[in-house]
Design a protein around this motif. Structure first.
Motif, short mmCIF file in Angstrom:
data_model
loop_
_atom_site.label_atom_id
_atom_site.label_comp_id
_atom_site.label_asym_id
_atom_site.label_seq_id
_atom_site.Cartn_x
_atom_site.Cartn_y
_atom_site.Cartn_z
N THR A 117 49.37 49.17 39.19
CA THR A 117 49.15 49.14 40.63
C THR A 117 50.09 50.13 41.30
N CYS A 158 45.16 46.75 46.25
CA CYS A 158 44.83 45.99 45.03
C CYS A 158 43.98 44.78 45.38
N SER A 166 40.38 45.27 44.55
CA SER A 166 39.97 45.62 43.18
C SER A 166 39.09 44.53 42.59
N GLU A 167 38.28 44.93 41.63
CA GLU A 167 37.41 44.01 40.92
C GLU A 167 38.14 43.52 39.67
N LEU A 168 38.23 42.23 39.54
CA LEU A 168 38.91 41.66 38.37
C LEU A 168 37.89 41.02 37.44
N GLN A 198 37.68 36.70 38.93
CA GLN A 198 38.95 36.36 39.56
C GLN A 198 39.12 37.17 40.86
N PRO A 251 41.79 38.96 43.42
CA PRO A 251 43.18 39.41 43.52
C PRO A 251 43.86 38.83 44.75
N THR A 290 47.45 32.80 37.51
CA THR A 290 46.25 32.48 38.28
C THR A 290 46.37 31.10 38.88
N ARG A 350 44.23 35.59 41.20
CA ARG A 350 45.26 36.13 40.33
C ARG A 350 46.29 36.86 41.18
N GLU A 407 48.45 39.53 42.04
CA GLU A 407 48.51 40.93 41.65
C GLU A 407 49.81 41.59 42.08
#
Lengths: 1103, 235
Positions: free
Chosen positions: A849, A857, A860-862, A866, A868, A887, A901, A903
């Motif tokens: 990151t 962040c 963002s795609e987790l 999940q 972020p 998490t 999650r 991040e």
């Protein structure tokens, strides 16, 4: 003669010394028992508060939808327990007499079943216009029985207010009530579903009356299930009971027969059928027809246009079927128009039809878009094409007879409405003027709230009753937001998992405990040394050295046990004193909570046992070398004045150098960094330096003893040599004082004044000047400058910008909540708003990151779905007990379990207490929670006040309240600073204890050397010079201790000294150190004077 | 074999040095001393102050270890024994009378006499009976429950004698036993010691400045410069 008898006789014979040892153990027990029972008290208090605020509530169903209050009766019968319906709303309250107000009030509609959860009668029975307030709100408003209050509560919307075509006006409903009762905490006065130790501001109204006032009669949004006498009910039982009892109306669904349309229709008061319903209808019944009717701004063919019309998208949801008036085979780019429209636009099949409409963008804004179709057919305005029931009850439209009265949730230019349009509305109301395929309509108008406005089944094929049952069977109530949570279990867990104040106070009292234990051991060792000849005698009589040590240890155990038992009793008084301090000068540590005294027998036993164990262990360590000396030496009463052998002295010097080098090495590697890691490194270097200085002191004392000069005999030299003679004793005193000074200075110097430098972007305020919260959601987007201009046309909001945040209410996960957050609050933020400002500082980021745009962040795609999240470091570590990369599970509005999650972690900030996710993810997870309820306000300092007032005035119904961002940050820091203050205070007590130990050492030293001092008197030294000799001998130790401790501490806190954010309390530190020095010197002087009183010369005749 | 023909204490070329102020080895207090004591013998060791008399007695009584040389007591080489084994020797084979008696002030006369029985693990009731007998023998039968602080110097020393005898040692070592007593008490104590030697065949080694006491021993040795000059003597 038995060993026990010998021990008891010895203890009694030397009872003065025994008493002092027992006193040392007693102090240890006081502190240990005190600390543990403080923990008991906090735990008990949190549990008590939990039980107070929940009464007998075991489970709760609480959501955004309004269910039938009657559902409570049905569930009560099947669960065989009381189920209380309630309406829980947020609001603002003010006293009518003087306008004194409270923002963020909980307005609770309740009936007798609610009050029975506390075993009391309904205080509002039979009084529709009355209200009860809790004691906290009564105090805040200065109101009592008979006073009139004006409440503004959020009026639940028929459809989500952020859905397309929803109305955002009339958010608040004003209600005037008379206070009929003030409810105390024991009677559900502090009822709340959120874990916290501070009482909320509650107003209670009769449920039926409140529901009427918000135009939702017979409705509730909460069900409280009482615990059964034999246990339960469990969430599974409640789930099963709900599945059997709930009806479509509880999910705001309605299945109605439309004989004229020949259809049974499922629709919702929320206008758009959400995803779980869409999925269920596909599996229930046969041949469902999907309907999506939308309000379009304009239908145009060429240069002719018809304003503000309904367009219906129709299509099968399962098996293929006709969808009249759509002709079979109609393409998605084609439309069917009715005759009225065709005539109005002069349109014919084959013409291009343009539709303009408002759509909701992913960013949540309404933008006008257009779509083009080809007219495929013109249908007469009769039969399936003349179905006014295809239009859902759009608020702001459906209820008005006259188009000029329209007030939909989209901008309309009423001047465009022509008389023929009014005529159409009068004759046909919302009959769609155009029809497209369902696929085409969903592509244009589907949104996060749903992609259908109705589902229809042919009435001939579907019995509405049977259809309703089939739908109920396919729908999961949890997916509709109807789910029970084990609130009691969660609340008790929150208290159990809270910060362990017992351990906290043990840590804060560590130095005090160590001082007491060391003093106990020191006093015991002094007593043993006084009996050296006895030890020698026992050995000479054939006792094994191990046996002698065991006898001494047993003696120590007896003293420690007696002292600890007495101390345990005093420890309870100490606890009360600490609780008193927590209620007053240390209230910041418990965020103002009133902690009740409670002591468990386990804590008392553990504290007592710990004190005994620690004392005995310390005594054992001092006894290890006893009985190992030559018997003859012991019989002669020889002391330990022999110098360390040269090899040992060299080892000491080497150890000191190594520690010093290690400290230097750390400093070089860290440089002048200002990070937390740098601060920790400096602390470690300081601690190493302390060890080095103490080791050096030990070496130097040994050197003093070896390198005596026989040519010059001065009083100072004699004092120094005497200090070196009892090297272990002297070093113990120096070490005790040095460690105390080190801790007091090193910890005290880290007190923060976060207001200093608090307006910078990198600071904990993120550069924002105000933190705002509202009781009711604000639907206006305050990040839009034009919105701000509209709200305050007189320009007090110039140069002001706002970052609005969405809020999913939950437990406060900040340091101000003693409970461990079980369902933490979640904020939805637009990451770019914070990234562009480079606001706040990240202390930890997941690998990869980039720190420069760390906020992004959140977009963002987790993997695995999940989401972020970002949170403050205190929230992550202490509020949630998590760390970077961990998490957390939460339940979204659709009843699905999702995972956040972590991040990135923020340095201490005003965002403490919640988890932050992107607004996009927030809207997906919590579509039912519209509006903004938290705000970060950028305003020049001189305009801060005016900006806050302007926003409050413009959004008075929302109950906005603002806190200067530095003040909010300071409130969080108060907790840490209070802990530091407690540590300093307890550490100071430890130092005082150390000073008392010094006095004992002085007295002991003098007693052992009475003959020697008598000799000095005999050769002519006046008593005053003897006192001076003894005084300076020990004053030197005090000075050494202070010097070592302070020097090492200054190194340890060097980053803090250089940081503008840290307000080093030089004055209080200086006073503390001066107090320590003065106390030590005073004790020394008193002990020296006291010990040298009386005739000394007689000691020359004693052997 | 006549027990009196057996050596109960053999000290051969014994050297004892003490560390000086800086921890280095100091001059020899005993320098190659050799001594042999027969079982049942009574021996006086005399010499000027600082000659090493107490040091010799400490080595003989397993209270200290020699720097060099051999000390054998009742056939055991004391230099090879562990600290625990030496304690056993002191408990069961040696009775020691100190100049300053070293009674425990917190215990009664009877309890002081019984102190060594705890180390030896003796049967409690038997030991109590024997202690009573010993107190009677030393003339203190009526003082069993008195504290040492209430006794005269002579009485305290006699308690010390009883204590030294409670475990039936084979050797009785006395370091200046009459040093702090008046003439009458000293004489009484000397009578007691010689009586014990004669009646119980108890080997008696006395370190003393008192010529009167020394003369009452079977042999007198002079200690000077760390060595013994043997002279005969008889009771």
């Amino acid at each position: 003669m038995t060993a026990g008898r010998l021990i008891l006789r010895t203890v009694w014979h030397y009872r003065a010394a025994s008493l002092s040892v027992a006193a040392g153990a007693a102090v240890t027990a006081v502190v240990l028992v005190g600390a543990l029972t403080v923990g008991d008290s906090v735990r008990h208090t949190l549990r008590h508060i939990t039980l107070q605020r929940l009464g007998e509530t075991e489970l709760v169903l609480n959501g955004e939808r309004l269910i039938r209050a009657a559902l409570a009766d049905e569930l009560a019968a099947s669960l065989r327990t009381n189920v209380a319906p309630a309406l829980m709303l947020r609001g603002v309250a003010s006293r009518q007499a003087d306008g004194r107000g409270a923002d963020d009030v909980r307005v609770i509609g309740a009936d007798a079943r609610f009050w029975s959860l506390a075993g009391r009668a309904d205080p509002l029975a039979g009084r529709a216009d009355a209200a009860a307030v809790n004691t906290h709100l009564a105090r805040r408003l200065g109101c009592g029985v008979g006073d009139r209050l004006v409440l503004r509560v959020e009026r639940p919307a028929l459809m989500p207010r952020e859905a397309p075509l929803s109305v955002t006006a009339d958010v608040a409903q004003a209600i005037t009530v008379t206070v009929a009762a003030v409810v105390d905490d024991e009677n559900l006065g502090r009822f709340s579903l959120l874990a916290g130790q501070l009482p909320p501001d509650n107003v209670f109204l009769p449920l039926a009356a409140l529901a009427e006032r918000i135009a939702r009669p017979g409705r509730a949004n909460t069900l409280l299930v009482a615990r059964r006498a034999g246990g339960g009910p469990t969430p599974a039982e409640a789930r099963a009971a709900l599945a059997a009892a709930w009806q479509l109306a509880d999910a705001d669904l309605e299945l109605r027969a439309l004989p004229q349309a020949g259809a049974a229709e499922l629709r919702t008061g929320q206008i758009f059928l959400d995803a779980p319903v869409s999925a269920a209808v596909r599996a229930a019944g046969e041949t469902p027809l999907g309907v999506l009717t939308y309000f379009v701004n304009e239908l145009r063919v060429g240069d002719r246009a018809a304003p503000y019309s309904m367009v219906a998208a129709l299509g099968p949801l399962a098996a293929a079927r006709d969808a009249p008036p759509l002709p079979p085979g109609l393409r998605d780019d084609q439309a069917v128009i009715n005759r009225w429209l065709a005539d109005d636009l002069g349109a014919a099949p084959g013409d291009a039809l343009e539709m303009r409409y408002f759509a909701l963008t992913p960013a949540g804004r309404l933008v006008e878009q257009s779509a083009r179709f080809t007219v495929a057919a013109v249908v007469p305005l009769n039969g399936p094409a003349a179905d006014a029931t295809l239009m859902p009850a759009f608020p702001g439209l459906a209820e008005h007879e006259n188009c000029r009265d329209w007030s939909p949730g989209v901008p309309v230019d009423l001047a465009r409405i022509r008389p023929k349009d009014q005529d159409y509305w009068t004759a046909h109301r919302g009959t769609p003027k155009a029809f497209v395929t369902l696929r085409a309509g969903q592509a244009l108008w589907a949104n996060r709230f749903g992609d259908l406005t109705a589902v229809r089944w042919p009435l001939a094929d579907a019995d509405p009753q049977r259809l309703a049952e089939a739908l109920r069977a396919k729908l999961d109530p949890a997916a509709m937001g109807l789910r029970f949570a084990p609130v009691r279990q969660q609340a008790l867990a929150a208290g159990e998992q809270a910060i362990d104040f017992g351990q906290l106070f043990l840590g804060l009292s560590a130095f005090l405990i160590v001082s007491a234990v060391l003093l106990t051991a020191l006093l015991f060792a002094l007593g043993v040394r006084r009996r050296r000849r006895q030890i020698g005698t026992l050995l000479a009589l054939g006792y094994w050295p191990g046996t002698v040590r065991r006898l001494l240890l047993a003696e120590g155990f007896v003293l420690a046990a007696v002292g600890a038992l007495v101390g345990a009793g005093c420890g309870l008084a100490y606890t009360r004193a600490v609780l008193g301090a927590l209620a007053t000068v240390w209230s910041g540590a418990v965020a103002g909570a009133a902690v009740r005294f409670h002591a468990s027998s386990a804590s008392v036993a553990l504290g007592t046992g710990g004190a005994i164990g620690a004392s005995v262990l310390a005594i054992w360590l001092t006894l290890r070398r006893e009985a190992r000396k030559p018997v003859a030496e012991l019989l002669a009463g020889e002391g330990d004045a022999s110098p360390a052998p040269p090899r040992r002295a060299a080892l000491l010097l080497l150890a000191a150098c190594l520690c010093g080098l290690a400290a230097g090495g750390i400093l070089v590697s860290v440089g002048t960094g200002r990070t937390q890691a740098a601060a920790e490194a400096f602390f470690a270097a300081g601690a190493l330096l302390l060890v080095a200085l103490l080791t050096l002191t030990g070496w130097w004392l040994g050197r003093l003893l070896r390198k005596r000069s026989a040519t010059t005999m001065t009083l100072a030299g004699l004092a120094a040599h005497n200090a070196a003679r009892r090297r272990a004793r002297s070093l113990a005193v120096v070490a005790l004082l040095a460690c105390g000074c080190f801790l007091v200075v090193a910890v005290g110097a880290n007190r923060r004044d976060v207001r200093s430098g608090a307006l910078g972007r990198a600071s904990g305020t993120g550069g924002f000047s105000l933190w705002g919260e509202s009781a009711l959601p604000v639907y206006a987007d305050l990040s839009d400058q034009s919105t701000l201009s509209d709200l305050a046309p007189d320009a007090p909001l110039e140069n002001v910008s706002v970052v609005p945040l969405r809020v999913r209410e939950g437990d406060d996960a900040s340091c101000l909540n003693l409970n461990r957050a079980q369902t933490p609050a979640i904020l939805g933020v637009r990451p770019a708003e914070l990234a562009d400002r480079n606001a706040f500082t990240f202390v930890k980021l997941l690998d990869g990151t980039p720190s420069a745009r760390a906020w992004l962040c959140l977009d963002s795609e987790l993997p695995d779905g999940q989401i972020p999240a970002v949170a403050d470091e205190t929230t992550v570590t202490y509020g949630l007990g998590k760390k970077l990369g961990d998490t957390l599970e939460f339940t979204d509005d659709a009843g699905a379990t999702r995972r956040l999650r972590i991040e990135a972690v923020l340095a201490g900030s005003i965002l403490q207490g919640s988890l932050l996710i992107s607004e996009t993810n927030f809207r997906r997870a919590f579509p039912d929670r519209g509006g903004f309820r938290a705000f970060l306000v950028d305003a020049p300092p001189e305009r801060r006040q005016a900006a806050a007032e302007a926003l409050r005035a413009a959004l008075v119904d929302a109950g906005l309240r603002f806190t200067p961002a530095p003040d909010r940050l300071a409130a969080f820091q108060t907790v840490e600073n209070t802990y530091l203050a407690i540590f300093q205070a307890l550490g100071g007590l430890g130092l005082i204890l150390g000073s008392a130990g010094l006095a004992v050492v002085v007295a002991r030293n003098v007693t052992e050397r009475r003959a020697e001092l008598a000799l000095l008197r005999a050769v002519g030294l006046p008593r005053s010079r003897l006192v001076a000799l003894v005084f300076w001998e020990h004053a030197g130790l005090v000075a050494l201790g202070l010097a070592c401790g302070t020097t090492a501490a200054l190194l340890a806190v060097a980053p803090a000294l250089a940081s503008p954010a840290v307000q080093v309390p030089y004055r209080s530190l200086g006073l503390t150190l001066t107090g320590i020095a003065v106390s030590g010197l005073l004790w020394t002087l008193l002990a020296a004077w006291g010990a040298l009183r009386g005739p000394l010369l007689g000691a020359l005749r004693e052997e | 074999m006549n027990p009196q023909d057996t050596s109960i204490l053999e000290m051969t070329d014994v050297v004892k040095r003490y560390p000086d102020a800086v921890g280095a080895e100091g001059p020899a207090v005993l320098d190659g001393l050799t001594l042999s004591v027969r079982a049942g013998e009574s021996l006086a060791i005399v010499g000027p102050s600082g000659s090493g008399k107490s040091t010799l007695l400490n080595l003989a009584g397993a209270l200290d270890r020699p720097t060099a040389g051999s000390v054998r007591l009742d056939g055991r080489e004391l230099g090879q024994l562990s600290g625990t084994a030496l304690a056993v020797v002191r408990s069961r084979h040696v009775g020691f009378i100190f100049q300053m008696h070293h009674l425990l002030p917190q215990c009664t006369v009877l309890e002081n006499v019984l102190i060594p029985t705890l180390a030896a693990g003796a049967d409690r009731s038997g030991a109590t009976r024997r202690a009573g007998d010993l107190l009677a023998r030393v003339g203190l039968a009526g003082l069993a429950h008195r504290l040492p602080g209430t006794l005269s110097g002579g009485e305290r020393q006699r308690v010390a004698v009883a204590r030294a005898l409670i475990n039936r040692p084979r050797v009785l070592l006395a370091d200046e036993p009459t040093g702090s007593l008046d003439r009458a008490s000293a004489d009484a104590l000397a009578d007691l010691l010689t009586d014990l030697n004669r009646a119980d065949a108890l080997t008696l080694i006395v370190v003393t400045h008192s010529e009167a006491l020394a003369r009452r021993m079977g042999r007198v040795l002079h200690l000077s410069a760390g060595r013994l000059d043997g002279k005969g003597g008889g009771a």
